[in-house]
Design a protein around this motif. Structure first.
Motif, PDB file in Angstrom:
ATOM      1  N   SER A  28       0.864  -1.175   0.000  1.00  0.00           N
ATOM      2  CA  SER A  28       0.000   0.000   0.000  1.00  0.00           C
ATOM      3  C   SER A  28       0.902   1.226   0.000  1.00  0.00           C
ATOM      4  O   SER A  28       1.759   1.371   0.873  1.00  0.00           O
ATOM      5  N   GLN A  30       1.162   5.512  -0.416  1.00  0.00           N
ATOM      6  CA  GLN A  30       0.508   6.817  -0.414  1.00  0.00           C
ATOM      7  C   GLN A  30       1.345   7.827  -1.203  1.00  0.00           C
ATOM      8  O   GLN A  30       2.535   7.987  -0.944  1.00  0.00           O
ATOM      9  N   ARG A  76      -3.769   7.021  -3.326  1.00  0.00           N
ATOM     10  CA  ARG A  76      -3.137   5.802  -2.824  1.00  0.00           C
ATOM     11  C   ARG A  76      -3.368   4.662  -3.794  1.00  0.00           C
ATOM     12  O   ARG A  76      -4.456   4.511  -4.359  1.00  0.00           O
ATOM     13  N   SER A  82      -6.904  -1.874   3.354  1.00  0.00           N
ATOM     14  CA  SER A  82      -6.874  -1.947   4.818  1.00  0.00           C
ATOM     15  C   SER A  82      -5.447  -1.908   5.365  1.00  0.00           C
ATOM     16  O   SER A  82      -5.237  -1.713   6.563  1.00  0.00           O
ATOM     17  N   LEU A  83      -4.445  -2.087   4.493  1.00  0.00           N
ATOM     18  CA  LEU A  83      -3.050  -2.045   4.919  1.00  0.00           C
ATOM     19  C   LEU A  83      -2.630  -0.613   5.218  1.00  0.00           C
ATOM     20  O   LEU A  83      -3.093   0.337   4.581  1.00  0.00           O
ATOM     21  N   THR A  84      -1.745  -0.453   6.192  1.00  0.00           N
ATOM     22  CA  THR A  84      -1.197   0.863   6.489  1.00  0.00           C
ATOM     23  C   THR A  84      -0.251   1.253   5.362  1.00  0.00           C
ATOM     24  O   THR A  84       0.693   0.528   5.051  1.00  0.00           O
ATOM     25  N   PRO A  85      -0.492   2.394   4.722  1.00  0.00           N
ATOM     26  CA  PRO A  85       0.347   2.762   3.558  1.00  0.00           C
ATOM     27  C   PRO A  85       1.723   3.274   3.966  1.00  0.00           C
ATOM     28  O   PRO A  85       1.896   3.829   5.059  1.00  0.00           O
ATOM     29  N   VAL A  86       2.679   3.093   3.076  1.00  0.00           N
ATOM     30  CA  VAL A  86       3.999   3.708   3.241  1.00  0.00           C
ATOM     31  C   VAL A  86       4.079   4.844   2.235  1.00  0.00           C
ATOM     32  O   VAL A  86       3.389   4.836   1.211  1.00  0.00           O
ATOM     33  N   HIS A  87       4.903   5.837   2.517  1.00  0.00           N
ATOM     34  CA  HIS A  87       5.000   6.966   1.615  1.00  0.00           C
ATOM     35  C   HIS A  87       5.793   6.600   0.373  1.00  0.00           C
ATOM     36  O   HIS A  87       6.775   5.850   0.440  1.00  0.00           O
TER      37      HIS A  87
END
Length: 318
Positions: A28, A30, A76, A82-87
């Motif tokens: 994921s 962002q 995104r 539902s996964l926490t995104p990384v930049h």
């Protein structure tokens, strides 16, 4: 030219990075505010979710789909939302034309396309008139883009002399084709000049104003040009475009003026006459009302952002 070509030419989109993204496993990412960049991509294999800021529903992208993000909003991409995104900056290296970024070993999802920078202080206002997401998923529509996509893949995977320039032109073709196909789907109930191009009468009026912006168009003349009464035309134009015909004409003139102030050495007096103003003072008043600064202030301010935009070409993809 037609209105869509007019606007895209005014923006002067330049493909400063054409690249690929190959992901595997769960992920994921962002992407921050795109700072008035247009993104145009095609999914070659696999699938993922696309979520754009201020757009209620996420979009599912599958193999063969194409999408354009003209508004520059944060977005995104994810295999699972539902996964926490990384930049994005933690994954993508400094921008390099023709590069393919691999995540988690790749093999599950492959994307190719291009990121465009656009010119002018007025660019943001123009981009906001385009749809937030242009999603092409109809098989017959995808076929219209297939040649460009396949050639883009070849240029990325088999670098040849002149490949960067070819990829740039292919990306421009993908952008125009995607917007054209989006228009072909219809725009019932949507407001704005872009969607108005699907209405033959309103498009004819817009085209007339674009073809001769210096002409002193009246509401009566424009109405007669498209075969409507004055009142019916005024109501339909406002409902479809979101502003009156004269407001649209003045805004278009000022966008042309801004482009000429930035990209030519023509004196302000000459630009004023070329856009139908009898005096420089009348032109300056209209320009300041629409653009927020006088023509001379605009010229001075534009010299600084130009340098910054050039620097953006070597920044990381964010």
């Amino acid at each position: 030219m037609d209105p869509l070509s007019d606007v895209l030419s005014l923006l002067k989109p330049r493909s400063y990075v054409s690249s690929g993204f190959d992901a595997g496993g769960d992920w994921s990412i962002q992407f921050a505010d795109q700072r008035e960049r247009i993104k145009c991509y095609a999914v070659i294999s696999g699938g993922c979710w696309l979520s754009v800021e201020d757009v209620a529903d996420p979009v599912r992208l599958e193999s063969g789909d194409c999408f354009v993000l003209p508004s520059g909003r944060p977005f995104r991409l994810a295999s699972d939302l539902s996964l926490t995104p990384v930049h994005a900056r933690t994954i993508f290296p400094p921008a390099r034309a023709g590069g393919v970024v691999t995540l988690n070993g790749g093999g599950g999802f492959f994307l190719v396309g291009s990121r465009f920078a656009v010119s002018g202080q007025y660019a943001g206002a123009v981009l906001r008139t385009l749809p937030a997401i242009v999603h092409i998923r109809k098989e017959t529509d995808q076929a219209a883009l297939r040649w460009s996509v396949e050639r883009m893949m070849q240029e990325l995977r088999e670098p040849q002399p002149g490949g960067y320039l070819i990829a740039q032109h292919l990306a421009h073709m993908m952008l125009v084709q995607a917007l054209r196909l989006h228009l072909s789907k219809g725009a019932e109930g949507r407001v704005g000049w872009f969607f108005a191009l699907t209405d033959s009468q309103i498009c004819k009026a817009i085209t007339a104003m674009h073809n001769d912006p210096a002409y002193r168009w009246t509401l009566q003349e424009l109405a007669g040009h498209v075969g409507l009464s004055r009142s019916a035309f005024a109501m339909k134009f406002k409902a479809t475009v979101g502003e009156t015909p004269i407001e649209y004409l003045i805004r278009w003139r000022m966008l042309l003026a801004a482009d000429r102030l930035e990209n030519t050495s023509h004196p302000i007096s000459a630009i004023a006459v070329s856009l139908g103003y009898e005096s420089e003072s009348a032109f300056s008043t209209a320009f300041k009302r629409e653009m927020g600064s006088s023509p001379r202030q605009y010229c001075r301010r534009e010299k600084i952002p130009a340098t910054r935009r050039d620097a953006e070409a070597i920044r990381v993809m964010e």
